[in-house]
Design an enzyme around this catalytic site. Sequence first.
Site, short mmCIF file in Angstrom:
data_model
loop_
_atom_site.label_atom_id
_atom_site.label_comp_id
_atom_site.label_asym_id
_atom_site.label_seq_id
_atom_site.Cartn_x
_atom_site.Cartn_y
_atom_site.Cartn_z
N SER A 1 -35.75 4.38 4.95
CA SER A 1 -34.47 4.64 5.59
C SER A 1 -33.50 3.46 5.39
O SER A 1 -33.30 3.02 4.26
CB SER A 1 -34.69 4.94 7.07
N ASP B 1 -33.61 15.58 4.62
CA ASP B 1 -34.83 15.34 5.41
C ASP B 1 -34.59 15.49 6.90
O ASP B 1 -35.39 15.05 7.72
CB ASP B 1 -35.39 13.95 5.10
N HIS C 1 -37.53 13.11 8.04
CA HIS C 1 -37.10 11.74 7.77
C HIS C 1 -38.15 10.70 8.13
O HIS C 1 -38.48 9.84 7.31
CB HIS C 1 -35.81 11.45 8.54
#
Length: 536
Positions: A182, A389, A414
């Site tokens: 991320s 995601d 995610h």
Amino acid sequence: MAVLLEELVKSLEQWLKLIKKTPQDYVDPTLDPVLLVPGVAGSILNAIDDKTGREERVWVRILGADHEFRTKLWSLFDPSTGETISIDRNTRIEVPEDRFGLYAIDVLDPDMIIGRDSVYYFHDMIVEMLKWGYQEGKTLFGFGYDFRQSNRFHGTLERFASQLESVYTASGGKKINIISHSMGGLLVKCFMCLYGDIFEKYVKSWIAIAAPFRGAPGYITSTLLNGMSFVEGWEQNFFISKWSMHQLLIECPSIYELMSCPDFHWENPPLLEVWREKTNGNGGSTVMLESYSPVEAVPIFREALACNMVSCGDLKIPLPFNMEILRWANETRKVLSCAKVPQKVKFYNIYGTNRETPHSVCYGSQDAPVSDLKQLPCYLANYVNVDGDGTVPVESAKADGLDAEARVGVPGEHRGILCDRHVFRILKHWLKADHDPFYNPINDYVILPTAFEIERHQEKGLEVTSLKEEWEIIAEDTDDQSNTGHEKPLVGSISVSHVGGRDGSREEACATIVVHPQHKGKKHVELNAMSVSANA
């Protein structure tokens, strides 16, 4: 009672640390070191009282969570330094460095027993990599950081440089494989741009997972206006309230750096849409849907948050949309746009797919329009979704702007993508932890040769070559339950011929391929070929 229970839990946690031994059945001394870098909210944060020296975990925790979060983590941005500083100036925020940096990014609330998997971060990946032969402190390390800060905050980047040097030394001078998740991808990219010589000296490869390279437009728009929940479902009752998190993130440069990149050429630009009710001069009203691009949306943010204020002790502190932070974030985007992968470093990109992901955000409706923008934080957001995601759109995650060895999309959520079997298989291959040259990470299968025979001989002036080859294709996800054992093999054949020029040379070849029905995740393939060549 709550205080005693909290102290009891802390005592038990310390006792568990003393008796806990991480299982390490197998160590592979040939592996290069790996450094794991989390994203936003992915590191344990401890608050240290400078007056008393008392240390306590403020992210993540259950007991007294919201109160401690507000008093210790709420902060204000200092534009002269680019640092966001806790409102309580007697509090210092630090990231624990136990287990060579892995403790802070493993399980974010070690006290939690029921629903503990909701606070897993890199836990599953760490456990998996230990099975592959990695060893904590020798070939496996972590880098937690204060995720409130900018991705180019000098304090974070200097700590990162120090960690790279430490990992390099501890592993005996081996170059490092970085795996980021991320927002950690933006931090690594900033470091690569601003500390390129150090990056090239210590890094062998960088694998970015679910990185919002061009922002997470829908998710961040609603975060800035409404806040965010770290977990969904019943578990969020134990955590920081959405409103408390909202007040923190309004003063976090890292969040502004995740806004939609304004100069990126989106296939469909993300919009902020508002159904507005406006009165006319005759006392009547009209309802219209107004749409704003990422740049045009800034005045809407400013008006919606103009009266936002928090109380901290005896202080009442205004927390409007921060234009100083936005300017800082725009400079960060310029840094990110200049980043290049050093020639000797390999870059890989894994992104999540097959989840509805917020892209554009709409507030109000034709039947229930917004009359006052200051009420937007009280409205529920409606999303126009795209593929991604659930947090980062595929379009953003793929647009790294770098020379990549490979980009692979994996169906997954995610944060859940960090414990995905397909992702583990890809990482194992790219890190050369499987010693398997036949794995195909894009289609997730292994081609395993099982037989190879070749024979040549002369026959009546002809050279005859025969070839027999067999493989097994192993694909774990393929469903073969429909195979009843009566399916017939698929058979195909091909033949080619070639006639030469003036010398009259001639060559003929034919091949037959047989694909047997899949059984127990394996598909057997046979190839039989023959070529005949002759000279006139």
